[in-house]
Design a protein around this motif. Structure first.
Motif, PDB file in Angstrom:
ATOM      1  N   VAL A 182       0.873  -1.179   0.000  1.00 59.04           N
ATOM      2  CA  VAL A 182       0.000   0.000   0.000  1.00 59.04           C
ATOM      3  C   VAL A 182       0.905   1.222   0.000  1.00 59.04           C
ATOM      4  CG1 VAL A 182      -1.799   1.271   1.218  1.00 59.04           C
ATOM      5  CG2 VAL A 182      -1.793  -1.229   1.277  1.00 59.04           C
ATOM      6  N   ASP A 183       0.922   1.948  -1.103  1.00 59.01           N
ATOM      7  CA  ASP A 183       1.765   3.139  -1.207  1.00 59.01           C
ATOM      8  C   ASP A 183       1.041   4.320  -0.583  1.00 59.01           C
ATOM      9  OD1 ASP A 183       3.663   1.638  -2.506  1.00 59.01           O
ATOM     10  OD2 ASP A 183       3.067   2.259  -4.514  1.00 59.01           O
ATOM     11  N   ALA A 184       1.393   4.605   0.652  1.00 61.56           N
ATOM     12  CA  ALA A 184       0.766   5.700   1.396  1.00 61.56           C
ATOM     13  C   ALA A 184       1.814   6.323   2.293  1.00 61.56           C
ATOM     14  CB  ALA A 184      -0.411   5.182   2.222  1.00 61.56           C
ATOM     15  N   GLY A 185       1.607   7.585   2.611  1.00 62.89           N
ATOM     16  CA  GLY A 185       2.561   8.282   3.456  1.00 62.89           C
ATOM     17  C   GLY A 185       2.433   7.947   4.922  1.00 62.89           C
ATOM     18  N   ALA A 186       1.262   7.449   5.325  1.00 60.96           N
ATOM     19  CA  ALA A 186       1.016   7.154   6.730  1.00 60.96           C
ATOM     20  C   ALA A 186      -0.087   6.113   6.843  1.00 60.96           C
ATOM     21  CB  ALA A 186       0.611   8.423   7.487  1.00 60.96           C
ATOM     22  N   ILE A 187      -0.102   5.379   7.951  1.00 65.15           N
ATOM     23  CA  ILE A 187      -1.163   4.392   8.161  1.00 65.15           C
ATOM     24  C   ILE A 187      -2.514   5.086   8.288  1.00 65.15           C
ATOM     25  CG2 ILE A 187      -1.969   2.516   9.666  1.00 65.15           C
ATOM     26  CD1 ILE A 187       0.856   1.939  10.424  1.00 65.15           C
ATOM     27  N   ALA A 188      -2.503   6.335   8.686  1.00 64.27           N
ATOM     28  CA  ALA A 188      -3.757   7.092   8.792  1.00 64.27           C
ATOM     29  C   ALA A 188      -4.455   7.221   7.443  1.00 64.27           C
ATOM     30  CB  ALA A 188      -3.477   8.481   9.370  1.00 64.27           C
ATOM     31  N   ASP A 189      -3.737   6.999   6.347  1.00 60.76           N
ATOM     32  CA  ASP A 189      -4.299   7.185   5.011  1.00 60.76           C
ATOM     33  C   ASP A 189      -5.074   5.972   4.498  1.00 60.76           C
ATOM     34  OD1 ASP A 189      -3.112   9.682   4.992  1.00 60.76           O
ATOM     35  OD2 ASP A 189      -1.308   8.994   3.956  1.00 60.76           O
ATOM     36  N   PHE A 190      -5.090   4.872   5.233  1.00 59.77           N
ATOM     37  CA  PHE A 190      -5.817   3.685   4.762  1.00 59.77           C
ATOM     38  C   PHE A 190      -6.243   2.839   5.949  1.00 59.77           C
ATOM     39  CE2 PHE A 190      -1.383   2.485   5.067  1.00 59.77           C
ATOM     40  CZ  PHE A 190      -1.381   1.170   5.514  1.00 59.77           C
ATOM     41  N   ASN A 191      -7.202   1.956   5.711  1.00 62.12           N
ATOM     42  CA  ASN A 191      -7.721   1.064   6.733  1.00 62.12           C
ATOM     43  C   ASN A 191      -7.250  -0.359   6.407  1.00 62.12           C
ATOM     44  OD1 ASN A 191      -9.242  -0.733   8.291  1.00 62.12           O
ATOM     45  ND2 ASN A 191     -11.123   0.467   8.151  1.00 62.12           N
ATOM     46  N   PRO A 192      -6.285  -0.888   7.151  1.00 63.26           N
ATOM     47  CA  PRO A 192      -5.768  -2.225   6.832  1.00 63.26           C
ATOM     48  C   PRO A 192      -6.841  -3.308   6.826  1.00 63.26           C
ATOM     49  CG  PRO A 192      -4.277  -1.099   8.339  1.00 63.26           C
ATOM     50  CD  PRO A 192      -5.517  -0.259   8.255  1.00 63.26           C
ATOM     51  N   PHE A 193      -7.827  -3.217   7.715  1.00 64.42           N
ATOM     52  CA  PHE A 193      -8.894  -4.217   7.742  1.00 64.42           C
ATOM     53  C   PHE A 193      -9.722  -4.170   6.462  1.00 64.42           C
ATOM     54  CE2 PHE A 193      -8.310  -3.329  12.364  1.00 64.42           C
ATOM     55  CZ  PHE A 193      -7.917  -4.592  12.750  1.00 64.42           C
ATOM     56  N   ALA A 194     -10.014  -2.961   5.987  1.00 64.51           N
ATOM     57  CA  ALA A 194     -10.795  -2.806   4.765  1.00 64.51           C
ATOM     58  C   ALA A 194     -10.034  -3.354   3.561  1.00 64.51           C
ATOM     59  CB  ALA A 194     -11.154  -1.342   4.547  1.00 64.51           C
ATOM     60  N   ILE A 195      -8.729  -3.132   3.525  1.00 64.16           N
ATOM     61  CA  ILE A 195      -7.939  -3.627   2.400  1.00 64.16           C
ATOM     62  C   ILE A 195      -7.879  -5.145   2.419  1.00 64.16           C
ATOM     63  CG2 ILE A 195      -5.597  -3.702   1.453  1.00 64.16           C
ATOM     64  CD1 ILE A 195      -5.335  -0.764   2.146  1.00 64.16           C
ATOM     65  N   LEU A 196      -7.708  -5.746   3.591  1.00 65.24           N
ATOM     66  CA  LEU A 196      -7.713  -7.198   3.683  1.00 65.24           C
ATOM     67  C   LEU A 196      -9.036  -7.761   3.178  1.00 65.24           C
ATOM     68  CD1 LEU A 196      -6.445  -9.881   4.644  1.00 65.24           C
ATOM     69  CD2 LEU A 196      -7.461  -9.431   6.892  1.00 65.24           C
ATOM     70  N   ALA A 197     -10.138  -7.166   3.610  1.00 65.36           N
ATOM     71  CA  ALA A 197     -11.467  -7.651   3.201  1.00 65.36           C
ATOM     72  C   ALA A 197     -11.675  -7.537   1.697  1.00 65.36           C
ATOM     73  CB  ALA A 197     -12.547  -6.871   3.943  1.00 65.36           C
ATOM     74  N   ALA A 198     -11.150  -6.467   1.099  1.00 63.11           N
ATOM     75  CA  ALA A 198     -11.402  -6.208  -0.319  1.00 63.11           C
ATOM     76  C   ALA A 198     -10.387  -6.866  -1.253  1.00 63.11           C
ATOM     77  CB  ALA A 198     -11.403  -4.697  -0.567  1.00 63.11           C
ATOM     78  N   LYS A 199      -9.163  -7.069  -0.787  1.00 65.83           N
ATOM     79  CA  LYS A 199      -8.075  -7.446  -1.688  1.00 65.83           C
ATOM     80  C   LYS A 199      -7.537  -8.859  -1.499  1.00 65.83           C
ATOM     81  CE  LYS A 199      -7.870  -3.239  -3.465  1.00 65.83           C
ATOM     82  NZ  LYS A 199      -8.242  -2.976  -4.880  1.00 65.83           N
ATOM     83  N   MET A 200      -7.952  -9.544  -0.439  1.00 65.36           N
ATOM     84  CA  MET A 200      -7.525 -10.935  -0.253  1.00 65.36           C
ATOM     85  C   MET A 200      -8.668 -11.852  -0.652  1.00 65.36           C
ATOM     86  SD  MET A 200      -5.164 -13.061   0.643  1.00 65.36           S
ATOM     87  CE  MET A 200      -4.969 -14.773   1.175  1.00 65.36           C
ATOM     88  N   PRO A 201      -8.470 -12.729  -1.635  1.00 60.59           N
ATOM     89  CA  PRO A 201      -9.553 -13.596  -2.094  1.00 60.59           C
ATOM     90  C   PRO A 201     -10.201 -14.374  -0.939  1.00 60.59           C
ATOM     91  CG  PRO A 201      -7.681 -13.760  -3.568  1.00 60.59           C
ATOM     92  CD  PRO A 201      -7.219 -12.936  -2.397  1.00 60.59           C
ATOM     93  N   GLY A 202     -11.520 -14.238  -0.827  1.00 55.61           N
ATOM     94  CA  GLY A 202     -12.270 -14.974   0.177  1.00 55.61           C
ATOM     95  C   GLY A 202     -12.277 -14.380   1.564  1.00 55.61           C
ATOM     96  N   ALA A 203     -11.525 -13.310   1.796  1.00 56.58           N
ATOM     97  CA  ALA A 203     -11.376 -12.791   3.153  1.00 56.58           C
ATOM     98  C   ALA A 203     -12.636 -12.114   3.674  1.00 56.58           C
ATOM     99  CB  ALA A 203     -10.201 -11.813   3.220  1.00 56.58           C
ATOM    100  N   ARG A 204     -13.385 -11.439   2.822  1.00 59.11           N
ATOM    101  CA  ARG A 204     -14.537 -10.673   3.302  1.00 59.11           C
ATOM    102  C   ARG A 204     -15.529 -11.535   4.085  1.00 59.11           C
ATOM    103  NH1 ARG A 204     -16.341  -5.737   2.443  1.00 59.11           N
ATOM    104  NH2 ARG A 204     -14.863  -5.370   0.745  1.00 59.11           N
ATOM    105  N   THR A 205     -15.720 -12.766   3.671  1.00 63.14           N
ATOM    106  CA  THR A 205     -16.673 -13.640   4.352  1.00 63.14           C
ATOM    107  C   THR A 205     -15.998 -14.547   5.377  1.00 63.14           C
ATOM    108  OG1 THR A 205     -16.472 -15.262   2.559  1.00 63.14           O
ATOM    109  CG2 THR A 205     -18.265 -13.644   2.402  1.00 63.14           C
ATOM    110  N   ALA A 206     -14.690 -14.392   5.546  1.00 61.96           N
ATOM    111  CA  ALA A 206     -13.964 -15.245   6.498  1.00 61.96           C
ATOM    112  C   ALA A 206     -12.839 -14.452   7.169  1.00 61.96           C
ATOM    113  CB  ALA A 206     -13.404 -16.466   5.791  1.00 61.96           C
ATOM    114  N   MET A 207     -13.137 -13.228   7.582  1.00 64.11           N
ATOM    115  CA  MET A 207     -12.100 -12.377   8.174  1.00 64.11           C
ATOM    116  C   MET A 207     -11.470 -13.026   9.404  1.00 64.11           C
ATOM    117  SD  MET A 207     -11.454  -9.448   6.586  1.00 64.11           S
ATOM    118  CE  MET A 207     -11.013  -8.158   7.742  1.00 64.11           C
TER     119      MET A 207
END
Length: 254
Positions: A182-207
Protein backbone atom coordinates in the motif's frame (compact mmCIF):
# COMPACT_ATOMS: atom_id res chain seq x y z
CA UNK A 1 -10.43 11.83 47.14
CA UNK A 2 -6.70 11.14 47.39
CA UNK A 3 -7.29 8.20 49.77
CA UNK A 4 -9.91 6.83 47.40
CA UNK A 5 -7.51 7.06 44.47
CA UNK A 6 -4.76 5.30 46.41
CA UNK A 7 -7.18 2.56 47.43
CA UNK A 8 -8.22 2.09 43.81
CA UNK A 9 -4.60 1.82 42.66
CA UNK A 10 -3.92 -0.85 45.30
CA UNK A 11 -7.07 -2.73 44.34
CA UNK A 12 -6.10 -2.67 40.69
CA UNK A 13 -2.60 -3.87 41.56
CA UNK A 14 -4.10 -6.87 43.34
CA UNK A 15 -6.45 -7.40 40.41
CA UNK A 16 -3.60 -7.32 37.92
CA UNK A 17 -1.66 -9.87 39.94
CA UNK A 18 -4.67 -12.16 39.88
CA UNK A 19 -4.95 -11.68 36.13
CA UNK A 20 -1.63 -13.44 35.64
CA UNK A 21 -3.05 -16.56 37.26
CA UNK A 22 -6.33 -16.43 35.36
CA UNK A 23 -4.84 -15.54 31.98
CA UNK A 24 -4.47 -19.08 30.69
CA UNK A 25 -8.08 -19.92 31.48
CA UNK A 26 -10.09 -16.79 30.74
CA UNK A 27 -10.40 -15.49 27.18
CA UNK A 28 -11.87 -12.27 28.57
CA UNK A 29 -8.97 -11.44 30.89
CA UNK A 30 -7.36 -8.94 28.54
CA UNK A 31 -10.62 -7.02 28.32
CA UNK A 32 -10.83 -6.87 32.10
CA UNK A 33 -7.33 -5.40 32.30
CA UNK A 34 -8.05 -2.78 29.62
CA UNK A 35 -11.29 -1.81 31.35
CA UNK A 36 -9.46 -1.41 34.67
CA UNK A 37 -6.92 0.86 32.99
CA UNK A 38 -9.70 3.04 31.56
CA UNK A 39 -11.39 3.37 34.96
CA UNK A 40 -8.13 4.19 36.68
CA UNK A 41 -7.19 6.77 34.05
CA UNK A 42 -10.58 8.46 34.42
CA UNK A 43 -10.48 8.60 38.23
CA UNK A 44 -6.80 9.19 38.95
CA UNK A 45 -5.29 10.28 35.59
CA UNK A 46 -3.00 7.24 35.90
CA UNK A 47 -3.59 4.41 33.38
CA UNK A 48 -2.19 1.72 35.69
CA UNK A 49 -1.56 -1.12 35.00
CA UNK A 50 -1.37 0.07 31.38
CA UNK A 51 1.21 2.41 29.91
CA UNK A 52 -1.32 4.72 28.29
CA UNK A 53 -5.00 5.13 27.55
CA UNK A 54 -6.08 7.03 24.44
CA UNK A 55 -8.97 7.59 22.08
CA UNK A 56 -9.56 7.74 18.35
CA UNK A 57 -12.68 9.04 16.62
CA UNK A 58 -16.06 7.39 17.14
CA UNK A 59 -17.68 5.31 19.83
CA UNK A 60 -15.30 2.38 19.28
CA UNK A 61 -12.10 4.40 19.36
CA UNK A 62 -10.84 3.89 22.91
CA UNK A 63 -7.60 1.95 23.37
CA UNK A 64 -4.95 1.10 25.94
CA UNK A 65 -1.25 0.33 25.55
CA UNK A 66 0.13 -2.30 27.92
CA UNK A 67 2.68 -5.01 28.48
CA UNK A 68 1.13 -8.43 28.23
CA UNK A 69 0.13 -9.78 31.67
CA UNK A 70 1.96 -13.08 31.11
CA UNK A 71 4.90 -12.03 28.94
CA UNK A 72 5.89 -8.56 30.09
CA UNK A 73 8.34 -8.16 27.21
CA UNK A 74 5.49 -7.88 24.72
CA UNK A 75 3.72 -4.60 24.03
CA UNK A 76 0.17 -4.54 22.70
CA UNK A 77 -2.65 -2.14 21.89
CA UNK A 78 -6.03 -3.25 23.26
CA UNK A 79 -9.43 -1.88 22.25
CA UNK A 80 -11.53 -0.56 25.13
CA UNK A 81 -14.76 -1.39 23.31
CA UNK A 82 -16.13 -4.93 23.29
CA UNK A 83 -14.60 -5.86 19.93
CA UNK A 84 -13.67 -9.54 19.90
CA UNK A 85 -11.14 -9.40 17.10
CA UNK A 86 -10.39 -9.15 13.41
CA UNK A 87 -13.73 -10.72 12.46
CA UNK A 88 -15.82 -7.81 13.80
CA UNK A 89 -17.77 -6.48 10.76
CA UNK A 90 -17.43 -2.89 11.97
CA UNK A 91 -13.65 -2.77 11.53
CA UNK A 92 -13.56 -2.49 7.70
CA UNK A 93 -16.19 0.26 7.65
CA UNK A 94 -15.24 3.74 6.44
CA UNK A 95 -15.96 5.34 9.82
CA UNK A 96 -14.14 2.70 11.90
CA UNK A 97 -11.29 3.84 14.16
CA UNK A 98 -7.85 3.02 12.78
CA UNK A 99 -6.31 0.99 15.59
CA UNK A 100 -3.21 0.30 13.49
CA UNK A 101 -2.64 4.05 13.26
CA UNK A 102 -2.86 4.32 17.06
CA UNK A 103 -0.43 1.43 17.54
CA UNK A 104 2.02 3.02 15.09
CA UNK A 105 1.82 6.31 17.00
CA UNK A 106 2.69 4.47 20.23
CA UNK A 107 5.75 2.63 18.89
CA UNK A 108 8.05 4.66 21.16
CA UNK A 109 7.21 2.26 24.01
CA UNK A 110 9.44 -0.42 22.46
CA UNK A 111 11.82 1.50 20.21
CA UNK A 112 14.99 3.33 21.08
CA UNK A 113 13.93 7.04 20.96
CA UNK A 114 16.96 7.76 18.80
CA UNK A 115 15.66 5.50 16.02
CA UNK A 116 11.90 5.79 16.48
CA UNK A 117 11.66 7.75 13.24
CA UNK A 118 12.27 6.28 10.82
CA UNK A 119 11.26 2.97 12.37
CA UNK A 120 13.88 0.20 12.15
CA UNK A 121 13.67 -2.24 9.27
CA UNK A 122 11.17 -4.95 10.07
CA UNK A 123 9.08 -3.06 12.61
CA UNK A 124 5.64 -4.66 12.44
CA UNK A 125 2.13 -4.48 13.83
CA UNK A 126 0.17 -7.72 13.83
CA UNK A 127 -3.26 -9.05 14.79
CA UNK A 128 -4.16 -12.72 15.15
CA UNK A 129 -6.84 -14.73 13.45
CA UNK A 130 -9.72 -16.03 15.54
CA UNK A 131 -8.16 -19.50 15.56
CA UNK A 132 -4.75 -18.32 16.75
CA UNK A 133 -5.57 -15.88 19.52
CA UNK A 134 -6.01 -16.65 23.20
CA UNK A 135 -8.05 -13.55 24.12
CA UNK A 136 -11.37 -12.26 22.82
CA UNK A 137 -10.64 -8.54 22.95
CA UNK A 138 -9.14 -6.93 19.87
CA UNK A 139 -5.43 -6.40 20.37
CA UNK A 140 -2.52 -5.53 18.08
CA UNK A 141 0.97 -6.85 18.77
CA UNK A 142 3.91 -4.49 18.33
CA UNK A 143 7.41 -5.79 17.59
CA UNK A 144 10.06 -6.46 14.95
CA UNK A 145 10.61 -9.27 12.50
CA UNK A 146 13.87 -11.15 12.92
CA UNK A 147 16.70 -9.37 11.04
CA UNK A 148 16.94 -12.02 8.29
CA UNK A 149 13.19 -11.90 7.61
CA UNK A 150 13.15 -8.11 7.82
CA UNK A 151 15.95 -7.83 5.25
CA UNK A 152 14.23 -10.21 2.83
CA UNK A 153 10.92 -8.37 3.09
CA UNK A 154 12.55 -4.96 2.62
CA UNK A 155 14.29 -6.19 -0.52
CA UNK A 156 11.04 -7.64 -1.89
CA UNK A 157 8.83 -4.62 -1.09
CA UNK A 158 9.39 -2.86 -4.40
CA UNK A 159 8.37 -5.96 -6.36
CA UNK A 160 5.08 -6.49 -4.55
CA UNK A 161 1.83 -5.59 -6.26
CA UNK A 162 -0.58 -2.91 -5.11
CA UNK A 163 -3.81 -4.34 -6.54
CA UNK A 164 -4.25 -7.34 -4.30
CA UNK A 165 -2.64 -10.02 -2.16
CA UNK A 166 -0.44 -12.61 -3.85
CA UNK A 167 1.83 -15.35 -2.44
CA UNK A 168 4.93 -13.70 -1.01
CA UNK A 169 7.29 -16.17 -2.67
CA UNK A 170 9.40 -16.94 0.38
CA UNK A 171 8.66 -17.95 3.94
CA UNK A 172 8.96 -15.86 7.10
CA UNK A 173 9.74 -17.93 10.17
CA UNK A 174 8.94 -20.95 8.05
CA UNK A 175 5.41 -19.72 7.28
CA UNK A 176 3.90 -19.11 3.87
CA UNK A 177 2.28 -15.69 3.62
CA UNK A 178 0.45 -13.59 1.07
CA UNK A 179 1.44 -9.96 0.63
CA UNK A 180 0.61 -6.69 -1.07
CA UNK A 181 1.91 -3.14 -0.91
CA UNK A 182 0.00 0.00 0.00
CA UNK A 183 1.77 3.14 -1.21
CA UNK A 184 0.77 5.70 1.40
CA UNK A 185 2.56 8.28 3.46
CA UNK A 186 1.02 7.15 6.73
CA UNK A 187 -1.16 4.39 8.16
CA UNK A 188 -3.76 7.09 8.79
CA UNK A 189 -4.30 7.19 5.01
CA UNK A 190 -5.82 3.68 4.76
CA UNK A 191 -7.72 1.06 6.73
CA UNK A 192 -5.77 -2.23 6.83
CA UNK A 193 -8.89 -4.22 7.74
CA UNK A 194 -10.80 -2.81 4.77
CA UNK A 195 -7.94 -3.63 2.40
CA UNK A 196 -7.71 -7.20 3.68
CA UNK A 197 -11.47 -7.65 3.20
CA UNK A 198 -11.40 -6.21 -0.32
CA UNK A 199 -8.08 -7.45 -1.69
CA UNK A 200 -7.53 -10.94 -0.25
CA UNK A 201 -9.55 -13.60 -2.09
CA UNK A 202 -12.27 -14.97 0.18
CA UNK A 203 -11.38 -12.79 3.15
CA UNK A 204 -14.54 -10.67 3.30
CA UNK A 205 -16.67 -13.64 4.35
CA UNK A 206 -13.96 -15.24 6.50
CA UNK A 207 -12.10 -12.38 8.17
CA UNK A 208 -11.74 -14.36 11.38
CA UNK A 209 -9.54 -16.90 9.60
CA UNK A 210 -6.92 -14.30 8.75
CA UNK A 211 -4.04 -12.74 10.60
CA UNK A 212 -2.83 -9.34 9.44
CA UNK A 213 0.58 -7.69 9.60
CA UNK A 214 1.34 -4.08 8.67
CA UNK A 215 5.06 -3.46 8.03
CA UNK A 216 6.32 0.03 7.07
CA UNK A 217 8.99 0.07 4.37
CA UNK A 218 10.87 2.53 2.13
CA UNK A 219 11.06 2.13 -1.62
CA UNK A 220 14.27 2.68 -3.56
CA UNK A 221 13.17 6.22 -4.47
CA UNK A 222 12.63 7.11 -0.80
CA UNK A 223 8.83 6.93 -0.79
CA UNK A 224 7.16 5.36 2.21
CA UNK A 225 5.08 2.28 1.61
CA UNK A 226 3.43 -0.35 3.79
CA UNK A 227 3.53 -4.09 3.25
CA UNK A 228 0.44 -6.00 4.38
CA UNK A 229 0.89 -9.69 5.13
CA UNK A 230 -1.74 -12.34 5.76
CA UNK A 231 -1.98 -16.12 5.89
CA UNK A 232 -3.42 -18.42 3.25
CA UNK A 233 -6.51 -20.18 4.57
CA UNK A 234 -7.04 -23.90 4.33
CA UNK A 235 -7.84 -26.94 6.40
CA UNK A 236 -4.23 -27.60 7.33
CA UNK A 237 -3.32 -26.51 10.84
CA UNK A 238 -0.14 -24.81 9.67
CA UNK A 239 -2.17 -22.08 7.96
CA UNK A 240 -3.14 -20.76 11.40
CA UNK A 241 -0.40 -19.47 13.67
CA UNK A 242 -0.01 -16.68 16.26
CA UNK A 243 1.62 -13.45 15.12
CA UNK A 244 3.50 -12.94 18.38
CA UNK A 245 5.70 -15.96 17.66
CA UNK A 246 6.87 -14.21 14.49
CA UNK A 247 7.84 -11.01 16.29
CA UNK A 248 10.79 -10.07 18.47
CA UNK A 249 9.23 -8.02 21.29
CA UNK A 250 12.27 -5.82 21.85
CA UNK A 251 13.33 -3.75 18.84
CA UNK A 252 15.93 -1.68 20.71
CA UNK A 253 19.33 -1.56 19.13
CA UNK A 254 17.96 -2.00 15.61
Amino acid sequence: MRKRAIALVLALAAFYGGVKLAHAYQRSTLGWVADACAVNAALTSLPFPCLQVGHLQGDLGGYAILREPIDRRRTILVALSAIHGIEDPRLPEADAPNFFEAAWAQRHWLLDPRVAEPAPTGFALGINSHRSRSQDRLHIHMGCLAPKAAKALAEAAGRLGTRGFKPLGFTIHGRKLWAMRVDAGAIADFNPFAILAAKMPGARTAMGDHLLFVVPERLADGRRTFVLLTNPVGRRTDTFFPVEFMLEPNCRGR
